[in-house]
Scaffold this motif. Sequence first.
Motif, PDB file in Angstrom:
ATOM      1  N   ILE B 154      -3.653  -8.291   8.563  1.00 59.11           N
ATOM      2  CA  ILE B 154      -4.019  -9.116   7.400  1.00 59.11           C
ATOM      3  C   ILE B 154      -4.182  -8.264   6.137  1.00 59.11           C
ATOM      4  O   ILE B 154      -3.609  -8.580   5.089  1.00 59.11           O
ATOM      5  N   VAL B 155      -4.933  -7.160   6.247  1.00 57.38           N
ATOM      6  CA  VAL B 155      -5.102  -6.320   5.052  1.00 57.38           C
ATOM      7  C   VAL B 155      -3.771  -5.664   4.687  1.00 57.38           C
ATOM      8  O   VAL B 155      -3.405  -5.569   3.508  1.00 57.38           O
ATOM      9  N   GLY B 156      -3.044  -5.245   5.705  1.00 61.91           N
ATOM     10  CA  GLY B 156      -1.766  -4.569   5.464  1.00 61.91           C
ATOM     11  C   GLY B 156      -0.777  -5.461   4.727  1.00 61.91           C
ATOM     12  O   GLY B 156      -0.112  -5.028   3.786  1.00 61.91           O
ATOM     13  N   VAL B 157      -0.697  -6.718   5.116  1.00 59.81           N
ATOM     14  CA  VAL B 157       0.296  -7.568   4.467  1.00 59.81           C
ATOM     15  C   VAL B 157      -0.086  -7.821   3.011  1.00 59.81           C
ATOM     16  O   VAL B 157       0.764  -7.836   2.130  1.00 59.81           O
ATOM     17  N   ALA B 162       3.579  -7.457   1.699  1.00 62.32           N
ATOM     18  CA  ALA B 162       4.017  -8.496   0.768  1.00 62.32           C
ATOM     19  C   ALA B 162       4.321  -7.892  -0.602  1.00 62.32           C
ATOM     20  O   ALA B 162       5.217  -8.362  -1.303  1.00 62.32           O
ATOM     21  N   VAL B 163       3.588  -6.823  -0.962  1.00 62.94           N
ATOM     22  CA  VAL B 163       3.848  -6.160  -2.243  1.00 62.94           C
ATOM     23  C   VAL B 163       5.244  -5.541  -2.233  1.00 62.94           C
ATOM     24  O   VAL B 163       6.030  -5.704  -3.164  1.00 62.94           O
ATOM     25  N   GLN B 164       5.558  -4.851  -1.127  1.00 67.43           N
ATOM     26  CA  GLN B 164       6.887  -4.254  -1.017  1.00 67.43           C
ATOM     27  C   GLN B 164       7.977  -5.318  -1.117  1.00 67.43           C
ATOM     28  O   GLN B 164       8.919  -5.186  -1.907  1.00 67.43           O
ATOM     29  N   ASP B 165       7.846  -6.383  -0.345  1.00 66.57           N
ATOM     30  CA  ASP B 165       8.884  -7.409  -0.329  1.00 66.57           C
ATOM     31  C   ASP B 165       9.066  -8.021  -1.719  1.00 66.57           C
ATOM     32  O   ASP B 165      10.191  -8.260  -2.167  1.00 66.57           O
ATOM     33  N   TYR B 166       7.936  -8.288  -2.375  1.00 68.00           N
ATOM     34  CA  TYR B 166       7.985  -8.918  -3.696  1.00 68.00           C
ATOM     35  C   TYR B 166       8.636  -7.989  -4.716  1.00 68.00           C
ATOM     36  O   TYR B 166       9.547  -8.393  -5.450  1.00 68.00           O
ATOM     37  N   LEU B 167       8.181  -6.745  -4.768  1.00 68.86           N
ATOM     38  CA  LEU B 167       8.716  -5.826  -5.773  1.00 68.86           C
ATOM     39  C   LEU B 167      10.205  -5.568  -5.552  1.00 68.86           C
ATOM     40  O   LEU B 167      10.996  -5.594  -6.499  1.00 68.86           O
ATOM     41  N   GLY B 371       5.016  -7.618  10.299  1.00 71.09           N
ATOM     42  CA  GLY B 371       3.814  -8.437  10.297  1.00 71.09           C
ATOM     43  C   GLY B 371       2.793  -7.879   9.331  1.00 71.09           C
ATOM     44  O   GLY B 371       2.037  -8.616   8.727  1.00 71.09           O
ATOM     45  N   ALA B 372       2.775  -6.548   9.184  1.00 65.38           N
ATOM     46  CA  ALA B 372       1.877  -5.938   8.203  1.00 65.38           C
ATOM     47  C   ALA B 372       2.700  -5.291   7.093  1.00 65.38           C
ATOM     48  O   ALA B 372       2.492  -5.537   5.917  1.00 65.38           O
ATOM     49  N   LEU B 373       3.641  -4.463   7.491  1.00 68.85           N
ATOM     50  CA  LEU B 373       4.520  -3.796   6.530  1.00 68.85           C
ATOM     51  C   LEU B 373       5.804  -3.451   7.256  1.00 68.85           C
ATOM     52  O   LEU B 373       5.780  -2.758   8.255  1.00 68.85           O
ATOM     53  N   ILE B 616       1.616   2.591  -5.450  1.00 65.83           N
ATOM     54  CA  ILE B 616       1.201   3.895  -4.924  1.00 65.83           C
ATOM     55  C   ILE B 616       0.294   3.752  -3.704  1.00 65.83           C
ATOM     56  O   ILE B 616       0.467   4.465  -2.708  1.00 65.83           O
ATOM     57  N   VAL B 617      -0.665   2.823  -3.760  1.00 66.52           N
ATOM     58  CA  VAL B 617      -1.613   2.697  -2.642  1.00 66.52           C
ATOM     59  C   VAL B 617      -0.876   2.468  -1.317  1.00 66.52           C
ATOM     60  O   VAL B 617      -1.061   3.241  -0.375  1.00 66.52           O
ATOM     61  N   PRO B 618      -0.009   1.438  -1.211  1.00 68.19           N
ATOM     62  CA  PRO B 618       0.689   1.285   0.068  1.00 68.19           C
ATOM     63  C   PRO B 618       1.644   2.438   0.367  1.00 68.19           C
ATOM     64  O   PRO B 618       1.800   2.821   1.524  1.00 68.19           O
ATOM     65  N   MET B 619       2.264   3.004  -0.686  1.00 69.08           N
ATOM     66  CA  MET B 619       3.214   4.089  -0.424  1.00 69.08           C
ATOM     67  C   MET B 619       2.504   5.300   0.156  1.00 69.08           C
ATOM     68  O   MET B 619       2.951   5.880   1.145  1.00 69.08           O
ATOM     69  N   VAL B 620       1.391   5.673  -0.469  1.00 71.03           N
ATOM     70  CA  VAL B 620       0.662   6.848   0.020  1.00 71.03           C
ATOM     71  C   VAL B 620       0.144   6.576   1.426  1.00 71.03           C
ATOM     72  O   VAL B 620       0.258   7.420   2.318  1.00 71.03           O
TER      73      VAL B 620
END
Lengths: 59, 754
Positions: B154-157, B162-167, B371-373, B616-620
Motif C-alpha cells: 500500500i505505501v509502495g504503490v 503509481a508515481v512511476q507509472d504516472y510520470l 503490486g507495489a512498484l 527521488i524518494v522512490p528512486m533512491v
Amino acid sequence: MDLLRGFLWWVRGVLGEHAYDQYLAHHRRSGHTGPPMTEREYWRARTDHQERNPEGRCC
Amino acid sequence: MSAPPRTGDDLVHGDPNLPPAAVDPDVLDEQRQHWTPLRIALWVGVALLGGLAWVMVALVRGETVNGIWFVFAAVCTYFIAYRFYSTYIEKRITQPDDRRATPAEYNDNGQDYMPTDRRVLYGHHFAAIAGAGPLVGPVLAAQWGYLPGTLWIIVGVVLAGAVQDYLVLFFSMRRGGRSLGQMAREELGLVGGFAALLATLAIMIIIVAILALVVVNALGESPWGVFSVAMTIPIALFMGVYLRFWRPGKISEISVIGFVLLMAAIIGGGAVADTAWGAALFTLDRTTIAWAIIIYGFVAAVLPVWLLLAPRDYLSTFMKVGTIVMLAVAIVIVQPVITAPAVSEFAGRAAGGPVVSGPLFPFLFVTIACGALSGFHALISSGTTPKLLEKERQTRLIGYGGMLMESFVAIMALVAALSIDRGIYFAMNASSAATGGTVETAAAFVNQLGLTGVNVNPEVLAQTAHDVGEESIVSRTGGAPTLAVGLAHIMQRLIGGTGLMSFWYHFAIMFEALFILTAVDAGTRVARFMLQDFMGNFVPKFRDTSWRTGAWVCTAIMVGGWGYILILGVTDPLGGINTFFPLFGIANQLLAAIALAVCLAIVAGRGRVGLLWVPIVPMVFTTIVTVTASLYKIFSPVPAIGYWAQHAAFKAALARGETSFGTAKSVAAMQAVVRNTFVQGTLSIIFVVLTLIVIGAALIATIRSLRAGGRPSAEEPPVPSRIYVPSGFIPVPAERELEKEWAQAVPPRVRAHH
C-alpha cells in the motif's frame, strides 16, 4: 438497464471491439476522399499492424 | 465559459470557431477544492474508515483478523492518495495542458494511435499492466507475516509504483508515445541509453523465464492442469479463425464463446484426469512441460498475430477483468479470517524463511515487486497507452489510478494466500529439497520449524490435495498453487461448497497460466523487436522487421535466452523458484529504478528543483533495495543467500570428491548447482552494474540541468487540440458544462469518440 448497457459497452471497449467504429470516425474526420476499409479489411489490417508493432503484456 | 488565460510561453492557439479545448485550470482547481459539507463528510468518512482499518490490521493483536480490514485499509488509502497526492503531482510536476492535442489526436491512424474513452482505456491499461506478478509475489512474501507485505504494497504503490507509472505515461505522451529506451537515450545520452536498453533486454528475458517457471511448477504432475491449460491453445486458434474468416470484429461474442469453452476445458480436465489414458497422457514431469512451453513460446511468437496472440489476449483480458471483480466481491462477502501472525518468526531472522531466504530488508521489497512498484509497467506506460489517451489530464487517472488497481489485486492475493492454514502454506511453498516431497516428510519439516500455532499432520496435507483434485500439494512452489488453494477456499464458500473446490483450484491455475502464457508470447515478440533494432546497429538488414530470417533468428535468440534460464530453474536441485524468484524481483525493481531515473532527469530538465523529491524518494529507495539485494546475492558468505558462496561451497565439495552435498544427492546435481549459481551470480552482477551506469548517467544529466537552470525539452511541439472530454471518472461541473458545449458545437457522430 442503462447501467447494464453501459457495462456491456465498457467490456466491449476494453476488449477492443470499438476499434472499427473509431477507425470510421477517424476516416471521416481526416477528410480522406476514398471509401474506408470494410470491416473485414480493417480487422485484417489491424492484426497486420500489430504484427509490426507488438505491444507488451506485463507480468 | 471563458477561454483559459494565455501565458507568455503559450504556443497553443485553439480554433476560434470551436469551444475551448480545456477547462480553465483555475476554475477546475476551485471546483475541485470546493469543500461542501457533504464532501467534507465523505472524505472524513473515508479517512476514519481507513484509519480504523489500519488500526485493526496493524495494531490490534487478536488471534485472528478479518480479511475485510485489508480491503478497507487499502481502498481508503488509495482514495486519499489519488485525491491528494496525485493531484499534487499533477499541479506541481506534470502540469498537463488540455489545450494541447495528445498523440492519439494529432497522430490518429485508426490503429495504435487512437483516441480512446478514458473509462475504456483505464480497463485496457489495467489489463496490460496486471498479470500474474501481483498474484505471485505477495503469496511468497506471506512467510514474513501479513503486515510487512501489506505495508509495502500500500505505501509502495502510493509513493513509488503509481508515481512511476504516472510520470512515465505523462512524459512519454508528451514525446509522441516514445518508448522508455528512446527516452533514456534522449535524456541520458549514449552510454546511459545503451545501458538502459541492454538492461531492459536482460530484464525481459529473466522476467519471462521466471513467469514461465511459475506455470511449470503449477502444472508439474498435474494432468488436470496440463489438460485444461493445453486446451487454451486450440480454443485460441478457433477464436482466431472465427474472427478472421467468419465474423471479423465480433470480439466480445467470441470471447464469451471462448470463455464457455474454457470452463468446459476445466470441467472436462477433471474427468480426463480421472481416466487411465488421461492420467497417462497428461501427467508430465516439469522438464517436459518446460520444453513444451519453450516450443510454444517460439511457435506463438512467429505465428501470425491474428491466429494465436490476438485471440489469447482477448480471452486473457476477459478473464482478468472478470476474475478480479469476482474475487473482490467474494472477499467482501465471505470475509475470510486470517490466522497468520502480523509479523512472523522469520521477520527477525537474517537467514529468512523456507520460502524466501535472506533478511526481510531488502528481500521483502524484491519479492513483492508487481503490486507495489513494477518497472515493467514503464514499458506499457511508454509506448502502448500514451498513444490512446484523449486528453493530457487523463494521464493521472490512467497512470496513477491504473496502478492503484493493480495494487488492490496484490492485496486480494495476499488475503487469499493468508486465509489458508499456515502449516499448509509452508508445506506448499518450501522447496522439495526441504520438504522431501511426501506428506509425511513435509509435515515433519513444517512442524520442526517451531512456529507458534502451526501443527500440520500428513492427513491434512493429503486431504487438501484430494479436495483440490491434485495428487499432492507438497512443494507446489511458485505462489500460483497457494493462491489457487486460497481462492478455492474463499470461492467454495460463496458458490458450490467443498464439492467445487477442485473446480475453483483449477480455474485459478488456468487463469494464471493464461496470463503468463500471453505475457510470454507478447514479451518474446517485444524483446525480438528490441533485439532486431539493436542488431540493426551492426547489420542494418535486421531493422527490417518483415525480413523473415531476421525475425526467426531474433525470436530464437530470445526464446533461447529465457528457455535456458527456465530449464535451469526447473532442474535446480535447490528448489528453482526459491533461488530464482529474487532475480525476478531484483530485475523488475532495477527497471523501475531506471524508469524513475529517466523521470528524474526529465523533471530536472524542466527546472523544477523543489519537486525533485517526488521521483527521488522512490528512486533512491528502490536503488538501495535492489543494490543491497544484489550485493547480498553476490557477496553474502551464507550459501543459502549468496549465489557465489553457494557456488564456491559446491565447487569445493566436488573438488573434495564428495558425491552428495546438502540437498544435492548426486554429482550431477552438484554440478547443476555450480552451473546455476554461476548463471544467477553473473546475472546479478550484470543487472546491478547496468543499473548503476543508468542511474549515474541520470544523476549527471540532473546536475547539469540544475546548474543550467533547465534544458531544452525533447517534447514534441504543441499542437492545438480539437476535442474535449473530462479527465476523471466523475467530472466536475465545469467539465460537464464544457463537454455539453462541445456536443452542441460538434455533432457527436463526427467526433473522436462514440
